[in-house]
Design a protein around this motif. Structure first.
Motif, PDB file in Angstrom:
ATOM      1  N   HIS A 141     -13.919  -2.118  15.969  1.00  0.00           N
ATOM      2  CA  HIS A 141     -12.931  -3.057  15.456  1.00  0.00           C
ATOM      3  C   HIS A 141     -12.623  -4.035  16.590  1.00  0.00           C
ATOM      4  O   HIS A 141     -13.115  -3.867  17.706  1.00  0.00           O
ATOM      5  CB  HIS A 141     -11.656  -2.326  15.035  1.00  0.00           C
ATOM      6  CG  HIS A 141     -11.877  -1.230  14.019  1.00  0.00           C
ATOM      7  ND1 HIS A 141     -11.886  -1.457  12.665  1.00  0.00           N
ATOM      8  CD2 HIS A 141     -12.118   0.093  14.179  1.00  0.00           C
ATOM      9  CE1 HIS A 141     -12.105  -0.308  12.025  1.00  0.00           C
ATOM     10  NE2 HIS A 141     -12.266   0.653  12.919  1.00  0.00           N
ATOM     11  N   CYS A 176      -8.198  -7.956  12.461  1.00  0.00           N
ATOM     12  CA  CYS A 176      -9.367  -7.275  12.976  1.00  0.00           C
ATOM     13  C   CYS A 176     -10.480  -8.325  12.978  1.00  0.00           C
ATOM     14  O   CYS A 176     -10.736  -8.948  11.952  1.00  0.00           O
ATOM     15  CB  CYS A 176      -9.757  -6.083  12.108  1.00  0.00           C
ATOM     16  SG  CYS A 176     -11.286  -5.303  12.676  1.00  0.00           S
ATOM     17  N   GLU A 178     -13.734  -7.897  13.883  1.00  0.00           N
ATOM     18  CA  GLU A 178     -15.098  -7.372  13.921  1.00  0.00           C
ATOM     19  C   GLU A 178     -15.344  -6.730  12.563  1.00  0.00           C
ATOM     20  O   GLU A 178     -14.572  -5.848  12.152  1.00  0.00           O
ATOM     21  CB  GLU A 178     -15.214  -6.324  15.033  1.00  0.00           C
ATOM     22  CG  GLU A 178     -16.602  -5.766  15.232  1.00  0.00           C
ATOM     23  CD  GLU A 178     -17.537  -6.788  15.841  1.00  0.00           C
ATOM     24  OE1 GLU A 178     -17.180  -7.386  16.868  1.00  0.00           O
ATOM     25  OE2 GLU A 178     -18.611  -7.007  15.261  1.00  0.00           O
ATOM     26  N   TYR A 179     -16.406  -7.158  11.879  1.00  0.00           N
ATOM     27  CA  TYR A 179     -16.635  -6.633  10.536  1.00  0.00           C
ATOM     28  C   TYR A 179     -16.797  -5.111  10.600  1.00  0.00           C
ATOM     29  O   TYR A 179     -17.663  -4.602  11.312  1.00  0.00           O
ATOM     30  CB  TYR A 179     -17.870  -7.273   9.904  1.00  0.00           C
ATOM     31  CG  TYR A 179     -18.096  -6.746   8.516  1.00  0.00           C
ATOM     32  CD1 TYR A 179     -17.211  -7.074   7.483  1.00  0.00           C
ATOM     33  CD2 TYR A 179     -19.143  -5.898   8.229  1.00  0.00           C
ATOM     34  CE1 TYR A 179     -17.375  -6.566   6.220  1.00  0.00           C
ATOM     35  CE2 TYR A 179     -19.318  -5.384   6.955  1.00  0.00           C
ATOM     36  CZ  TYR A 179     -18.423  -5.722   5.954  1.00  0.00           C
ATOM     37  OH  TYR A 179     -18.585  -5.202   4.707  1.00  0.00           O
ATOM     38  N   CYS A 180     -15.943  -4.393   9.855  1.00  0.00           N
ATOM     39  CA  CYS A 180     -15.886  -2.940  10.019  1.00  0.00           C
ATOM     40  C   CYS A 180     -15.954  -2.199   8.692  1.00  0.00           C
ATOM     41  O   CYS A 180     -15.584  -1.034   8.617  1.00  0.00           O
ATOM     42  CB  CYS A 180     -14.630  -2.548  10.787  1.00  0.00           C
ATOM     43  SG  CYS A 180     -13.113  -3.157  10.040  1.00  0.00           S
ATOM     44  N   HIS A 184     -12.433  -4.575   5.660  1.00  0.00           N
ATOM     45  CA  HIS A 184     -12.212  -5.239   6.953  1.00  0.00           C
ATOM     46  C   HIS A 184     -11.176  -6.356   6.844  1.00  0.00           C
ATOM     47  O   HIS A 184     -10.291  -6.488   7.685  1.00  0.00           O
ATOM     48  CB  HIS A 184     -13.551  -5.785   7.466  1.00  0.00           C
ATOM     49  CG  HIS A 184     -13.443  -6.922   8.408  1.00  0.00           C
ATOM     50  ND1 HIS A 184     -13.003  -6.773   9.706  1.00  0.00           N
ATOM     51  CD2 HIS A 184     -13.701  -8.251   8.252  1.00  0.00           C
ATOM     52  CE1 HIS A 184     -13.012  -7.967  10.310  1.00  0.00           C
ATOM     53  NE2 HIS A 184     -13.423  -8.862   9.444  1.00  0.00           N
ATOM     54  N   MET A 187      -7.575  -5.461   7.132  1.00  0.00           N
ATOM     55  CA  MET A 187      -7.119  -4.781   8.346  1.00  0.00           C
ATOM     56  C   MET A 187      -6.332  -5.776   9.194  1.00  0.00           C
ATOM     57  O   MET A 187      -6.766  -6.216  10.261  1.00  0.00           O
ATOM     58  CB  MET A 187      -8.329  -4.240   9.113  1.00  0.00           C
ATOM     59  CG  MET A 187      -7.951  -3.229  10.171  1.00  0.00           C
ATOM     60  SD  MET A 187      -9.422  -2.413  10.784  1.00  0.00           S
ATOM     61  CE  MET A 187      -8.785  -1.751  12.325  1.00  0.00           C
TER      62      MET A 187
HETATM   63 CU1  CUA Z   1     -11.500  -3.235  11.599  1.00  0.00          CU
HETATM   64 CU2  CUA Z   1     -12.721  -5.170  10.927  1.00  0.00          CU
END
Ligand code: CUA
Length: 330
Positions: A141, A176, A178-180, A184, A187
């Motif tokens: 993340h 967030c 960062e693709y998670c 995502h 987030m």
């Molecule tokens: Cu955690 Cu994107």
């Protein structure tokens, strides 16, 4: 600056923006210059009759020097300026307020040393350096507060430590970055920057629960760490009192600063950097302690160090030994 950039609400926002603006202006200037010259020269020097052959130009020492020295000077400015901003951003001051962050799909969990816990919200005082020690329970993340120009990846298997100091009370987006996974984009959260008085009032309201150091002390006993890491000398493992922030002599002759990263490594991979004078008997706790637990253990060990106060005093350390707990495997 606000014409180009989002709101600036941290001490290093204007430094980041200044550097960024410089990069944009240099890039725009040369793009325009080169683009214009391409068009102008194409018109000016195009072949005017079919038999016209251009004269070859072989060398020009002056030209070579000019187009080497100018770009060299420009990139050196970018390098030195960028490095100074980088150092400003990456070095947390010793007096910072500690916040512990756990990222997981798809939420942020934030813990204050006094035991206040928040979900997707962070309350901090204005004008006070805040140091985030962050861990991920699953995937990568990235903790991103645009108004602070603060973005730091949170990578599983290690701590990410970063800091900021807010300069204006207000409510700021937390993303967030960062693709998670599927959610995502959900987030997200808010950082509330408060005046010191409002912050104290916020701390006073709501039951804080157990302090982080106390939770860590409890885990220290639950995992039977205290059976080997006792206060008295002659124990099987080194005493951990005063460890945080100290240089440690290793068995391989090197020394290492006992920071969050070293403490984490010593719990999950104890033999990687073994303390001099102790046999490699500690079992790994990889997978046995959650990320929250690791952060709490770090908070507990920090509370055993006299170094700069990081928050309200911790509870008393656990009893030196507890025969009811099973001893760690040899
Ligand atoms: Cu955690 Cu994107």
């Amino acid at each position: 600056m606000n014409f180009f950039f989002p709101e600036e609400a941290s001490t290093f926002a204007r430094h980041v923006d200044g550097l960024y603006l410089f990069l944009i202006l240099v890039t725009a200037f040369f793009s325009l210059l080169i683009g214009t010259l391409v068009v102008v020269f194409a018109i000016k020097y195009h072949r005017k009759s079919p038999d016209e052959i251009a004269a070859e130009v072989h060398e020009s020492g002056v030209l070579e020097i000019v187009w080497t020295v100018i770009p060299f000077g420009l990139v050196m400015i970018m390098f030195v300026w960028g490095a100074s901003v980088y150092f400003r951003i990456t070095r947390p001051p010793g007096t910072a307020l500690d916040i512990y962050v756990t990222a997981k799909q798809w939420m942020w969990k934030l813990q204050h040393t006094d035991g206040h816990r928040e979900m997707n919200e962070l309350h901090v005082p204005v004008g006070q350096p805040v140091r985030l020690t962050m861990a991920s329970e699953d995937v990568i993340h990235s903790f991103y507060v645009p108004a602070f120009r603060f973005k730091r990846d949170v990578v599983p298997g290690r701590f990410s430590v970063a800091w900021f100091e807010a300069t204006k009370p207000g409510k700021y987006h937390l993303f967030c970055a960062e693709y998670c996974g599927t959610r995502h984009s959900n987030m997200i959260g808010w950082v509330y920057v408060m005046t010191p008085a409002d912050y104290q009032a916020w701390l006073a309201g709501g039951a804080p629960g157990e302090s982080l150091a106390a939770s860590g002390a409890r885990r220290f006993v639950e995992n039977a760490c205290n059976t080997c890491h006792a206060e008295q000398s002659g124990a099987r493992g080194p005493s951990l009192a005063g460890l945080y922030g100290r240089n440690v002599q290793l068995a391989n002759g090197q020394t290492v600063l006992a920071d969050e990263a070293y403490i984490r490594e010593s719990i999950v991979n104890p033999h990687a950097r073994l303390v001099a004078g102790y046999p490699p008997i500690m079992p790994t706790y990889q997978g046995l302690i959650t990320e929250d637990g690791l952060l709490q253990l770090v908070a507990y060990l920090k509370s055993l160090s006299p170094a700069p106060a990081t928050g309200p005093a911790a509870s008393s350390p656990p009893a030196a030994s507890n025969p009811e707990r099973k001893a760690p495997r040899p």
